[in-house]
Motif scaffolding. Structure first.
Motif, PDB file in Angstrom:
ATOM      1  N   GLY A 205      -3.819   5.132  -3.773  1.00 58.44           N
ATOM      2  CA  GLY A 205      -3.781   3.736  -4.176  1.00 58.44           C
ATOM      3  C   GLY A 205      -5.174   3.143  -4.258  1.00 58.44           C
ATOM      4  N   LEU A 206      -5.463   2.484  -5.357  1.00 62.41           N
ATOM      5  CA  LEU A 206      -6.747   1.785  -5.524  1.00 62.41           C
ATOM      6  C   LEU A 206      -6.463   0.289  -5.529  1.00 62.41           C
ATOM      7  N   ARG A 207      -6.842  -0.377  -4.443  1.00 62.47           N
ATOM      8  CA  ARG A 207      -6.572  -1.811  -4.320  1.00 62.47           C
ATOM      9  C   ARG A 207      -7.427  -2.609  -5.290  1.00 62.47           C
ATOM     10  N   TYR A 208      -6.804  -3.587  -5.913  1.00 58.99           N
ATOM     11  CA  TYR A 208      -7.558  -4.441  -6.837  1.00 58.99           C
ATOM     12  C   TYR A 208      -8.617  -5.238  -6.090  1.00 58.99           C
ATOM     13  N   ALA A 209      -8.288  -5.685  -4.887  1.00 53.62           N
ATOM     14  CA  ALA A 209      -9.223  -6.523  -4.138  1.00 53.62           C
ATOM     15  C   ALA A 209     -10.459  -5.757  -3.687  1.00 53.62           C
ATOM     16  N   ALA A 210     -10.409  -4.403  -3.755  1.00 53.93           N
ATOM     17  CA  ALA A 210     -11.558  -3.609  -3.311  1.00 53.93           C
ATOM     18  C   ALA A 210     -12.702  -3.625  -4.317  1.00 53.93           C
ATOM     19  N   VAL A 211     -12.461  -4.085  -5.534  1.00 55.74           N
ATOM     20  CA  VAL A 211     -13.512  -4.133  -6.553  1.00 55.74           C
ATOM     21  C   VAL A 211     -14.462  -5.288  -6.234  1.00 55.74           C
ATOM     22  N   LYS A 559      -7.917  -5.615 -11.703  1.00 54.39           N
ATOM     23  CA  LYS A 559      -6.793  -4.715 -11.975  1.00 54.39           C
ATOM     24  C   LYS A 559      -7.168  -3.744 -13.100  1.00 54.39           C
ATOM     25  N   ALA A 560      -7.784  -4.273 -14.154  1.00 58.64           N
ATOM     26  CA  ALA A 560      -8.176  -3.422 -15.282  1.00 58.64           C
ATOM     27  C   ALA A 560      -9.171  -2.356 -14.846  1.00 58.64           C
ATOM     28  N   VAL A 561     -10.107  -2.711 -13.943  1.00 56.41           N
ATOM     29  CA  VAL A 561     -11.092  -1.746 -13.453  1.00 56.41           C
ATOM     30  C   VAL A 561     -10.408  -0.612 -12.704  1.00 56.41           C
ATOM     31  N   GLN A 562      -9.498  -0.939 -11.798  1.00 56.32           N
ATOM     32  CA  GLN A 562      -8.852   0.084 -10.984  1.00 56.32           C
ATOM     33  C   GLN A 562      -7.870   0.925 -11.794  1.00 56.32           C
ATOM     34  N   MET A 563      -7.165   0.306 -12.722  1.00 51.09           N
ATOM     35  CA  MET A 563      -6.250   1.075 -13.568  1.00 51.09           C
ATOM     36  C   MET A 563      -7.030   2.078 -14.413  1.00 51.09           C
ATOM     37  N   ALA A 564      -8.165   1.646 -14.972  1.00 46.67           N
ATOM     38  CA  ALA A 564      -8.986   2.552 -15.784  1.00 46.67           C
ATOM     39  C   ALA A 564      -9.548   3.682 -14.934  1.00 46.67           C
ATOM     40  N   ALA A 565     -10.001   3.355 -13.716  1.00 52.59           N
ATOM     41  CA  ALA A 565     -10.569   4.376 -12.833  1.00 52.59           C
ATOM     42  C   ALA A 565      -9.530   5.418 -12.459  1.00 52.59           C
ATOM     43  N   GLY A 623       2.814   9.234 -13.122  1.00 56.45           N
ATOM     44  CA  GLY A 623       1.593   8.820 -13.803  1.00 56.45           C
ATOM     45  C   GLY A 623       0.994   7.637 -13.066  1.00 56.45           C
ATOM     46  N   VAL A 624       0.092   6.922 -13.718  1.00 48.93           N
ATOM     47  CA  VAL A 624      -0.548   5.757 -13.100  1.00 48.93           C
ATOM     48  C   VAL A 624       0.425   4.570 -13.152  1.00 48.93           C
ATOM     49  N   ILE A 625       0.629   3.945 -12.003  1.00 44.52           N
ATOM     50  CA  ILE A 625       1.576   2.830 -11.865  1.00 44.52           C
ATOM     51  C   ILE A 625       0.795   1.553 -11.587  1.00 44.52           C
ATOM     52  N   GLU A 626       1.064   0.514 -12.353  1.00 41.83           N
ATOM     53  CA  GLU A 626       0.438  -0.787 -12.124  1.00 41.83           C
ATOM     54  C   GLU A 626       1.253  -1.551 -11.086  1.00 41.83           C
ATOM     55  N   GLY A 627       0.780  -1.559  -9.855  1.00 42.31           N
ATOM     56  CA  GLY A 627       1.475  -2.265  -8.788  1.00 42.31           C
ATOM     57  C   GLY A 627       1.040  -3.712  -8.692  1.00 42.31           C
ATOM     58  N   ASP A 628       1.573  -4.403  -7.705  1.00 41.04           N
ATOM     59  CA  ASP A 628       1.219  -5.812  -7.511  1.00 41.04           C
ATOM     60  C   ASP A 628      -0.141  -5.968  -6.841  1.00 41.04           C
ATOM     61  N   GLN A 629      -0.451  -5.060  -5.895  1.00 44.82           N
ATOM     62  CA  GLN A 629      -1.705  -5.163  -5.159  1.00 44.82           C
ATOM     63  C   GLN A 629      -2.666  -4.021  -5.441  1.00 44.82           C
ATOM     64  N   ALA A 630      -2.161  -2.942  -6.061  1.00 42.96           N
ATOM     65  CA  ALA A 630      -3.003  -1.762  -6.278  1.00 42.96           C
ATOM     66  C   ALA A 630      -2.453  -0.934  -7.431  1.00 42.96           C
ATOM     67  N   ALA A 631      -3.295  -0.055  -7.939  1.00 38.89           N
ATOM     68  CA  ALA A 631      -2.869   0.958  -8.911  1.00 38.89           C
ATOM     69  C   ALA A 631      -2.516   2.213  -8.132  1.00 38.89           C
ATOM     70  N   PHE A 632      -1.411   2.864  -8.485  1.00 36.33           N
ATOM     71  CA  PHE A 632      -0.908   3.990  -7.702  1.00 36.33           C
ATOM     72  C   PHE A 632      -0.670   5.222  -8.564  1.00 36.33           C
ATOM     73  N   VAL A 633      -0.786   6.384  -7.919  1.00 31.55           N
ATOM     74  CA  VAL A 633      -0.160   7.625  -8.358  1.00 31.55           C
ATOM     75  C   VAL A 633       0.616   8.115  -7.147  1.00 31.55           C
ATOM     76  N   VAL A 634       1.904   8.430  -7.318  1.00 26.11           N
ATOM     77  CA  VAL A 634       2.740   8.826  -6.185  1.00 26.11           C
ATOM     78  C   VAL A 634       3.338  10.205  -6.436  1.00 26.11           C
ATOM     79  N   ARG A 635       3.587  10.920  -5.340  1.00 25.51           N
ATOM     80  CA  ARG A 635       4.298  12.198  -5.407  1.00 25.51           C
ATOM     81  C   ARG A 635       5.387  12.174  -4.355  1.00 25.51           C
ATOM     82  N   THR A 636       6.624  12.316  -4.775  1.00 28.08           N
ATOM     83  CA  THR A 636       7.745  12.303  -3.848  1.00 28.08           C
ATOM     84  C   THR A 636       7.773  13.611  -3.067  1.00 28.08           C
ATOM     85  N   THR A 637       7.869  13.501  -1.742  1.00 31.72           N
ATOM     86  CA  THR A 637       7.912  14.707  -0.903  1.00 31.72           C
ATOM     87  C   THR A 637       9.299  14.967  -0.336  1.00 31.72           C
TER      88      THR A 637
END
Length: 689
Positions: A205-211, A559-565, A623-637
């Motif tokens: 997860g890449l938090r938007y607020a971390a930018v 959000k755009a920065v983290q989604m692109a990254a 794939g890349v998911i646009e969340g409310d607080q962060a951009a995510f890639v998830v893998r179900t275990t």
């Protein structure tokens, strides 16, 4: 026979909740008869041009207020307004429903009514009016009313019949409206999985607020463009800007003296009374409780201190003021207690301030400063520093373990510490300890403010502003009162922190700009307000919402920065570990995820990311998911629970019934809302009441 009359008559005076959960059957108040009564009485509203009579509306409101007060509850101004609105809405809804039942020809025969009163499966109202104490119907009492040879209960029986007929008629209407409502097996299965399945996942997860702010470029034109594109988000109702001052109804020393003076007159009689409990019951507000043995930590601190200074049986203690009560107590028993209580003070220092704590401790022990004065000067515990750090009496289990262990081990009268807890560093002074329990007979009087005095202060303030043409804020500040600015929306039912009634909101609608109000009772205070500005409905000007717009635009940019990254990291890597490395992040685990909650630990509510986890098979990666607080890639275990083995016939039937009732409720609510939307409802109460 009289008890039957009381049960039947008393119940029908109340408010009955009937088939449609949102509708009230205000039987005795005449709610169903309040529409179309003709010109007699004041009209306080209309439903499609048909009058709602003020007299009947007021009667219904009074019944609701009486019901609250009968439970010993105080009704504040804002609560009364809520009650008034609910009653008005019930008149409107009942009128619309009655009209629809007439239009659809929904009828109930006399035979149906008779069966619902005397049959094997009576209307629930019958069990309420004629309870047998076991959840059923007192058939003998019911039969006496039904077969009453003298007509003594004719009016009660007629009222019961009318209510039963109305309940049945509305049940038929409900069944008619929801007749086509169905729940499919697939819906039941999906809901079972939603409620019972849990998932585990790994994610990046890449938090938007971390930018950092300096990594984005934002111009004034960006803000203006966003505001124009999203202007519907900034629509607002007509509103009012006010400033107000409050005159608190806090008791003064004189108010405490009034209560203690009254108790003073009882001291001699209480001391010599052969039966102190009987004496207390004759002189108490409400019933005096049977005395029980209690420890010092379970008494108000001031009363405990006075009692435990001398535990002689028969001694009368007080009057003592503790909080909002004045007490007179007689000791009627003393016994060894199971636990010890202590009375202590403390001084709280920030973590790491050990040098300061030891310096203050040395000054206290040398006599240079008292413990209480040191607490007032140095303690960071705002809840008791002004009381010299006084914590009152407390027993075991009331404080954090480190503090409690030190306090109960400390010698009386000596400073202990510094003691480290999660709150910081403490110096502790145990002033007294008690290991005995005491049995008290108590007489209490409330310590109440002189409301007439407080109201007079408020009236003087308002009159002075008008007569001397003084500035509101300046005059308030000169009197040591801080004015509070507030924005109030048209139609808003209450002001946060204040218990204001309809008269305050009528002032808002009618006042001229700058007009100072009369005093309004706001629950814990009397309020004087001044209308600063009145705004029309429509989009808020950019300047008024600029802060909101800027925050939204900055978030979108980040959000755009983290989604692109994250997209770039995914493009160059396949495994989650490689994606995390490329994005400068870490792979984290999330267990016990629930589809119903939609929460990812550490990120909060993220429904899209959680939904993706449940939509994947174990081992699959998103794939890349646009969340409310962060951009995510998830893998179900893992996916556990909600299996076919758990989906038993009993679980299926219970869940199907729950879903069906939920659907029916939504259908009925939507139907009623449709009636309201199509109806022309006029509410004249703001102008008349």
């Amino acid at each position: 026979m009289n008890s039957i009359r009381e049960r039947a008559g008393g119940f029908l005076v109340g408010v009955l909740v009937i088939a449609f959960g949102g509708l009230w059957a205000l039987q005795d108040s005449g709610a169903f008869d309040a529409v179309g009564m003709g010109p007699d009485g004041r009209t306080i509203g209309e439903v499609d041009g048909i009058a709602i009579e003020g007299e009947l509306y007021n009667r219904a409101v009074e019944q609701q207020l009486d019901a609250y007060q009968a439970q010993g509850l105080e009704v504040t101004g804002s609560q009364q307004r809520q009650i008034e609105d609910r009653v008005f809405d019930s008149f409107v809804d009942n009128a619309l429903v009655e009209r629809e039942m007439d239009r659809l020809g929904v009828q109930v025969t006399d035979e149906e009514v008779f069966a619902l009163i005397t049959g094997d499966t009576p209307d629930p109202l019958i069990a309420q009016v004629f309870p047998d104490g076991n959840g059923g119907v007192d058939r003998a009492a019911l039969q006496q009313v039904v077969e009453d040879p003298n007509g003594e209960f004719t009016d009660q029986l007629q009222a019961i019949e009318e209510q039963v007929r109305r309940n049945r008629r509305q049940a038929k209407l409900s069944a008619l409206i929801t007749a086509s409502t169905r729940v499919t097996p697939g819906e039941v299965r999906d809901e079972f999985i939603r409620q019972n399945r849990q998932a585990s996942a790994e994610l990046v997860g890449l938090r938007y607020a971390a930018v950092p702010d300096d990594q984005i470029e934002v111009s004034d034109s960006d803000y203006r463009s966003y505001y124009r594109d999203n202007i519907e988000d900034y629509e607002r109702e007509a509103s009012y800007s006010i400033e107000y001052v409050g005159f608190a109804k806090d008791p003064t020393a004189a108010d405490s003296a009034r209560a203690t003076d009254e108790l003073d007159t009882m001291v001699d009689g209480f001391r010599t009374a052969a039966d102190p409990l009987a004496f207390a019951r004759r002189n108490s507000f409400g019933a005096a409780a049977e005395p029980e043995f209690i420890g010092a930590g379970d008494l108000p601190a001031e009363l405990a201190t006075a009692v435990y200074s001398d535990l002689t049986e028969g001694r009368v203690v007080g009057p003592v003021v503790a909080g909002d009560q004045a007490y007179l107590a007689r000791i009627v028993g003393v016994q060894p207690g199971d636990a010890t209580s202590v009375r202590a003070r403390h001084i709280l220092f920030p973590a790491g301030a050990e040098a300061q704590a030891r310096e203050v401790q040395a000054r206290i022990e040398s006599g240079e400063i008292s413990f209480a004065d040191a607490a007032r000067q140095y303690s960071t515990d705002q809840s008791n520093k002004n009381q010299g750090g006084d914590l009152g009496w407390f027993g075991e289990g009331r404080m954090v373990p480190e503090f409690e262990q030190a306090a109960f081990a400390a010698p009386t009268g000596r400073v202990t510490g510094p003691i480290t807890t999660s709150f910081g560093l403490h110096l502790i002074l145990v002033e007294a300890r008690a290991s005995q329990e005491v049995q008290l007979v108590q007489i209490a009087r409330p310590v109440e403010a002189d409301y007439a005095r407080v109201l007079g202060e408020a009236e003087d303030f308002a009159a002075f502003l008008v007569l001397e043409d003084r500035d509101f804020a300046e005059e308030a500040q000169e009197r040591g009162i801080a004015p509070t600015p507030v924005e109030i929306q048209e139609g808003q039912a209450q002001v946060p922190g204040l218990e204001l009634g309809r008269d305050f909101f009528r002032y808002l609608r009618r006042a001229d700009i700058g007009q100072v109000s009369e005093p309004f009772d706001a629950g814990t205070s009397f309020v004087i307000a001044r209308l600063v500005e009145r705004r029309e409905a429509g989009p808020a000007p950019f300047e008024d919402v600029q802060g909101q717009v800027e925050a939204a635009v900055i978030t979108e940019k980040k959000k755009a920065v983290q989604m692109a990254a994250l997209r770039e990291a995914v493009a160059g890597a396949s495994s989650l570990t490689a994606i995390a490395s490329a994005a400068g992040a870490e792979v984290t685990s999330a267990d016990n995820l629930s589809m119903a909650a939609g929460v990812i630990p550490g990120y909060g509510v993220e429904p899209r990311a959680v939904g993706a986890v449940f939509g994947l098979r174990p081992g699959q990666q998103s794939g890349v998911i646009e969340g409310d607080q962060a951009a995510f890639v998830v893998r179900t275990t893992a996916l556990v629970g909600g299996t076919d083995a758990e989906f038993t016939d009993i679980a299926r039937e219970q869940l199907a019934e729950q879903l069906l009732q939920r659907k029916r409720s939504r259908v009925l609510q939507a139907w009623l809302e449709g009636l309201r939307e199509d109806a022309d409802v006029e509410d004249f109460r703001n102008d008349l009441l």
